[in-house]
Motif scaffolding. Structure first.
Motif, mmCIF file in Angstrom:
data_model
loop_
_atom_site.group_PDB
_atom_site.id
_atom_site.type_symbol
_atom_site.label_atom_id
_atom_site.label_comp_id
_atom_site.label_asym_id
_atom_site.label_seq_id
_atom_site.Cartn_x
_atom_site.Cartn_y
_atom_site.Cartn_z
ATOM 1 N N GLY A 174 -25.994 29.615 50.261
ATOM 2 C CA GLY A 174 -25.775 30.224 48.955
ATOM 3 C C GLY A 174 -24.320 30.334 48.549
ATOM 4 N N ARG A 175 -23.390 29.966 49.431
ATOM 5 C CA ARG A 175 -21.955 30.105 49.129
ATOM 6 C C ARG A 175 -21.338 28.819 48.589
ATOM 7 N N ASP A 176 -22.060 27.712 48.593
ATOM 8 C CA ASP A 176 -21.522 26.405 48.196
ATOM 9 C C ASP A 176 -20.301 26.041 49.042
ATOM 10 N N ILE A 177 -20.440 26.252 50.348
ATOM 11 C CA ILE A 177 -19.394 25.902 51.312
ATOM 12 C C ILE A 177 -20.024 25.002 52.367
ATOM 13 N N THR A 178 -19.428 23.854 52.610
ATOM 14 C CA THR A 178 -19.934 22.959 53.647
ATOM 15 C C THR A 178 -19.189 23.209 54.958
ATOM 16 N N VAL A 179 -19.904 23.046 56.063
ATOM 17 C CA VAL A 179 -19.330 23.238 57.402
ATOM 18 C C VAL A 179 -19.768 22.050 58.256
ATOM 19 N N ASN A 180 -18.813 21.254 58.670
ATOM 20 C CA ASN A 180 -19.101 20.060 59.459
ATOM 21 C C ASN A 180 -18.088 19.927 60.588
ATOM 22 N N ALA A 181 -18.352 18.978 61.470
ATOM 23 C CA ALA A 181 -17.427 18.684 62.555
ATOM 24 C C ALA A 181 -17.192 17.184 62.621
ATOM 25 N N VAL A 182 -15.971 16.808 62.991
ATOM 26 C CA VAL A 182 -15.610 15.416 63.213
ATOM 27 C C VAL A 182 -15.465 15.213 64.714
ATOM 28 N N VAL A 223 -11.931 13.078 57.461
ATOM 29 C CA VAL A 223 -11.698 14.463 57.043
ATOM 30 C C VAL A 223 -11.614 14.561 55.524
ATOM 31 N N ALA A 224 -10.880 13.645 54.907
ATOM 32 C CA ALA A 224 -10.735 13.679 53.445
ATOM 33 C C ALA A 224 -12.081 13.531 52.754
ATOM 34 N N PHE A 225 -12.948 12.705 53.320
ATOM 35 C CA PHE A 225 -14.298 12.543 52.771
ATOM 36 C C PHE A 225 -15.067 13.857 52.823
ATOM 37 N N LEU A 226 -15.017 14.537 53.963
ATOM 38 C CA LEU A 226 -15.725 15.806 54.108
ATOM 39 C C LEU A 226 -15.096 16.910 53.265
ATOM 40 N N ALA A 227 -13.797 16.842 53.085
ATOM 41 C CA ALA A 227 -13.098 17.891 52.336
ATOM 42 C C ALA A 227 -13.350 17.793 50.843
ATOM 43 N N GLY A 228 -13.539 16.564 50.346
ATOM 44 C CA GLY A 228 -13.636 16.388 48.900
ATOM 45 C C GLY A 228 -14.992 15.982 48.403
ATOM 46 N N PRO A 229 -15.311 14.678 48.454
ATOM 47 C CA PRO A 229 -16.518 14.202 47.758
ATOM 48 C C PRO A 229 -17.828 14.445 48.486
ATOM 49 N N ALA A 230 -17.799 14.739 49.779
ATOM 50 C CA ALA A 230 -19.046 14.757 50.569
ATOM 51 C C ALA A 230 -19.762 16.099 50.480
ATOM 52 N N ARG A 231 -20.185 16.457 49.304
ATOM 53 C CA ARG A 231 -20.781 17.781 49.105
ATOM 54 C C ARG A 231 -22.226 17.882 49.589
ATOM 55 N N TRP A 232 -22.840 16.745 49.917
ATOM 56 C CA TRP A 232 -24.222 16.797 50.407
ATOM 57 C C TRP A 232 -24.284 16.636 51.915
ATOM 58 N N LEU A 233 -23.140 16.507 52.551
ATOM 59 C CA LEU A 233 -23.066 16.508 54.010
ATOM 60 C C LEU A 233 -22.738 17.915 54.459
ATOM 61 N N ASN A 234 -23.646 18.515 55.208
ATOM 62 C CA ASN A 234 -23.455 19.893 55.638
ATOM 63 C C ASN A 234 -24.171 20.110 56.956
ATOM 64 N N GLY A 235 -23.529 20.828 57.867
ATOM 65 C CA GLY A 235 -24.132 21.080 59.165
ATOM 66 C C GLY A 235 -24.285 19.820 59.995
ATOM 67 N N GLN A 236 -23.280 18.927 59.942
ATOM 68 C CA GLN A 236 -23.359 17.642 60.623
ATOM 69 C C GLN A 236 -22.156 17.433 61.532
ATOM 70 N N VAL A 237 -22.356 16.547 62.526
ATOM 71 C CA VAL A 237 -21.252 16.045 63.342
ATOM 72 C C VAL A 237 -21.087 14.571 63.006
ATOM 73 N N LEU A 238 -19.908 14.197 62.497
ATOM 74 C CA LEU A 238 -19.627 12.796 62.164
ATOM 75 C C LEU A 238 -18.827 12.166 63.284
ATOM 76 N N PHE A 239 -19.400 11.108 63.862
ATOM 77 C CA PHE A 239 -18.753 10.416 64.981
ATOM 78 C C PHE A 239 -17.856 9.314 64.448
ATOM 79 N N ALA A 240 -16.567 9.596 64.416
ATOM 80 C CA ALA A 240 -15.580 8.648 63.923
ATOM 81 C C ALA A 240 -15.010 7.896 65.125
ATOM 82 N N ASN A 241 -15.726 6.833 65.540
ATOM 83 C CA ASN A 241 -15.369 6.211 66.817
ATOM 84 C C ASN A 241 -15.522 4.690 66.826
ATOM 85 N N GLY A 242 -15.667 4.065 65.683
ATOM 86 C CA GLY A 242 -15.752 2.614 65.640
ATOM 87 C C GLY A 242 -17.004 2.032 66.234
ATOM 88 N N GLY A 243 -18.014 2.874 66.437
ATOM 89 C CA GLY A 243 -19.288 2.388 66.966
ATOM 90 C C GLY A 243 -19.418 2.452 68.479
#
Length: 245
Positions: A174-182, A223-243
């Protein structure tokens, strides 16, 4: 892309390799950036100067991320200077490697104080302070899945951060705040390269299908993606590791 021109970001560990790249990346998007440091003011000032050179507002804040009084003061300073906080990026952390059987338990306590308590303190402040439309981005590691030997204690601390991040995302309903991890994979930073010989570095670089180590800029882009445009990503861990995982 969200309108970032009037947004404010606080980046913990802003004097480090990934932290500095994040500060500069957000500055390019127009964020005012508060650069946090714990001990190395000179390096933090270099980051703040780089942010200013990109045409963005910058300031320094100092404090032990595991000390709630110091971090309250740091968050207060950012709000006083910039009028509020929209994004908190918690890159600060330490990594001490050892087989579990021979680990010095003092090292375990040091990592848990910074990586778990510190992440909790920063997340708690962010939960109280972030404005509507805001984002909290914590940092974990791809080794929670890769399970490299000698990383046991470090991974234990970062797995805790992942779970805490998932729960906080749901608590802020209800706060319109996303919380994610990289979760970065092997990334060419001083923290990662320290103590590794060239053969070990080359092997890790070849492990990813892209056949290279990540760079701080790769992580900052996530990080910039999660901070700005990624408003539908929430409660996720994004693996930034080249596969790699």
């Amino acid at each position: 892309m969200a309108d970032t021109k009037n947004r404010v970001a606080l980046v913990t560990g802003g004097s480090g390799g990934i932290g500095r790249a994040v500060c500069e990346r957000l500055a390019r998007e127009g964020y005012a950036v508060a650069v946090h440091y714990a001990g190395n003011r000179a390096r933090a000032q270099e980051t703040a100067d780089a942010v200013a050179a990109l045409g963005a507002k910058s300031m320094l804040v100092v404090g032990d991320i595991a000390d709630e009084t110091q971090m309250t003061t740091a968050f207060d300073a950012v709000e006083s200077e910039f009028g509020g906080i929209d994004v908190v990026v918690n890159t600060a952390g330490i990594m001490l490697l050892s087989p579990i059987a021979t680990l010095d338990l003092d090292d375990l306590d040091r990592m848990h104080r910074t990586n778990i308590r510190g992440a909790f303190v920063v997340s708690q402040q962010a939960a109280r302070r972030l404005r509507s439309g805001g984002a909290l981005i914590n940092f974990t590691t791809s080794v929670t899945r890769l399970q490299f030997p000698t990383y046991g204690a470090y991974v234990a601390s970062k797995a805790a951060v992942e779970s805490m991040t998932m729960i906080l995302a749901r608590e802020l309903r209800g706060r319109d705040i996303t919380v994610n991890a990289v979760a970065p994979g092997p990334t060419a930073t001083p923290l990662f390269l320290d103590g590794k010989d060239q053969a070990a570095i080359d092997n890790l670089a070849k492990a990813a299908p892209l056949e290279r180590l990540g760079t701080p800029d790769d992580i900052a882009e996530t990080v910039a993606f999660l901070a700005g445009p990624a408003r539908w990503l929430n409660g996720q861990v994004l693996f930034a590791n080249g596969g790699i995982a």
